[in-house]
Enzyme design. Sequence first.
Site, short mmCIF file in Angstrom:
data_model
loop_
_atom_site.label_atom_id
_atom_site.label_comp_id
_atom_site.label_asym_id
_atom_site.label_seq_id
_atom_site.Cartn_x
_atom_site.Cartn_y
_atom_site.Cartn_z
N SER A 149 109.96 143.02 86.97
CA SER A 149 108.78 143.09 86.14
C SER A 149 109.11 142.56 84.73
O SER A 149 109.59 141.44 84.59
CB SER A 149 108.25 144.53 86.11
OG SER A 149 106.99 144.63 85.48
N ARG A 210 96.85 153.95 81.03
CA ARG A 210 97.80 154.08 82.15
C ARG A 210 97.08 154.06 83.49
O ARG A 210 97.56 153.47 84.46
CB ARG A 210 98.62 155.37 82.00
CG ARG A 210 99.70 155.54 83.06
CD ARG A 210 100.71 154.40 83.02
NE ARG A 210 101.82 154.62 83.91
CZ ARG A 210 102.84 153.78 84.07
NH1 ARG A 210 102.87 152.65 83.38
NH2 ARG A 210 103.83 154.05 84.91
N ASP A 291 101.21 141.18 95.29
CA ASP A 291 101.25 141.52 93.86
C ASP A 291 100.09 140.85 93.14
O ASP A 291 100.01 139.63 93.06
CB ASP A 291 102.58 141.06 93.27
CG ASP A 291 102.83 141.56 91.85
OD1 ASP A 291 101.86 142.00 91.19
OD2 ASP A 291 103.99 141.52 91.42
N HIS A 320 102.79 145.23 93.00
CA HIS A 320 103.77 145.05 91.93
C HIS A 320 104.83 146.14 91.93
O HIS A 320 105.97 145.89 91.56
CB HIS A 320 103.05 145.02 90.58
CG HIS A 320 103.93 144.63 89.44
ND1 HIS A 320 104.42 143.36 89.27
CD2 HIS A 320 104.44 145.36 88.41
CE1 HIS A 320 105.18 143.31 88.19
NE2 HIS A 320 105.21 144.51 87.64
N ASP A 321 104.46 147.34 92.34
CA ASP A 321 105.41 148.45 92.35
C ASP A 321 106.39 148.41 93.51
O ASP A 321 107.21 149.32 93.66
CB ASP A 321 104.67 149.79 92.38
CG ASP A 321 104.36 150.32 90.98
OD1 ASP A 321 104.77 149.68 90.00
OD2 ASP A 321 103.72 151.38 90.88
#
Length: 350
Positions: A149, A210, A291, A320-321
């Site tokens: 990332s 968040r 992603d 993405h995680d």
Amino acid sequence: MTFAAYTESHAADVRAFECRPFSSDIPAPPQAVRGRVPARLRLRHGGEHDLQIAYELVGPADAPVVLAAGGISAHRHVIASDAFPEAGWWQSQSGVGLDTARLRVLAIDWLGADGRLDAVIDSADQADAIAAVLDALGIAAVAAFVGSSYGAMVGLQFAARHPRRVGRLVAISGAHRSHPYASAWRALQRQAVALGQLQCDESQGLALARQLAMLSYRTPAEFAERFDAAPTVAHDRVRVAAEDYLEHCAATWVARTSPTAFLRLSESIDLHRVEPREVGVPTTVVAIAEDRLVPLEDLFALSEALPRGEIHVLRSKFGHDAFLIETRAIGDVIVGALDAALQGACGGAA
């Protein structure tokens, strides 16, 4: 392989390497140490600052050094040790992709992560901070830089700015620039924080930011699988199944992150730019097909423009995680890249 070729073949995984194990010799007991390096850095956009750069090293003192870097929430504590037994941010890679019995893993706290540096921070500034730590520790070069990332972005900057100090780069889910769609997403998150500040409720603004971020990190497929329950009605309000999860993620984030740190590091992602042809070290690019934050086509464009690049595509509903969750798949790529780097006997303490 080009992006067009990948799209046409619909390949689930284009990893093409043979993972060879590290030596089976009994390793020396791992050691861990933390410290701070004083440094005066001229930030690319923020002027000169006297800074304290926090770092942690874990692994045998004579082992090859590998630098590990993650997203903007990552920090110097990557993997637990006897000295620092709490779980690290990449604990899942302990003994998988990062073997601290045979490697010495180095990491830093990002500039600005403590909220004290309220200035524009570029990924190039983070790369120079890492170089300052290497200087202070007497490390001429690292065998590899493994970045995920934001860490992959900083790794690209480090390889471009300090090419003789890294043997190989592994760039996971991080490209040479931020995609405009992802930048727009982050701009909305920063506006949520600003709105909270205007209302004298920074925590609420940061919490909302968040939650928006979590939607970009994960995928619709995962949410369909986990949160398919029907909405409920309570106190004349409708509540959807994912809200408990999003609020839990937000509360955890707010408890350990200052608004200033979030804003400056979020900006840093969008400010990031590297010219791929200036990254001359061998580079392994890792893309996650699902992603949405770092699109597959951007990582193909990066790998095709790198002088010595290769790409591995993985599939994951975690988007993405995936670098945090798909332990074995990510670990296999790291091991393959580290094995190639260590064959060159690059890195280690001077």
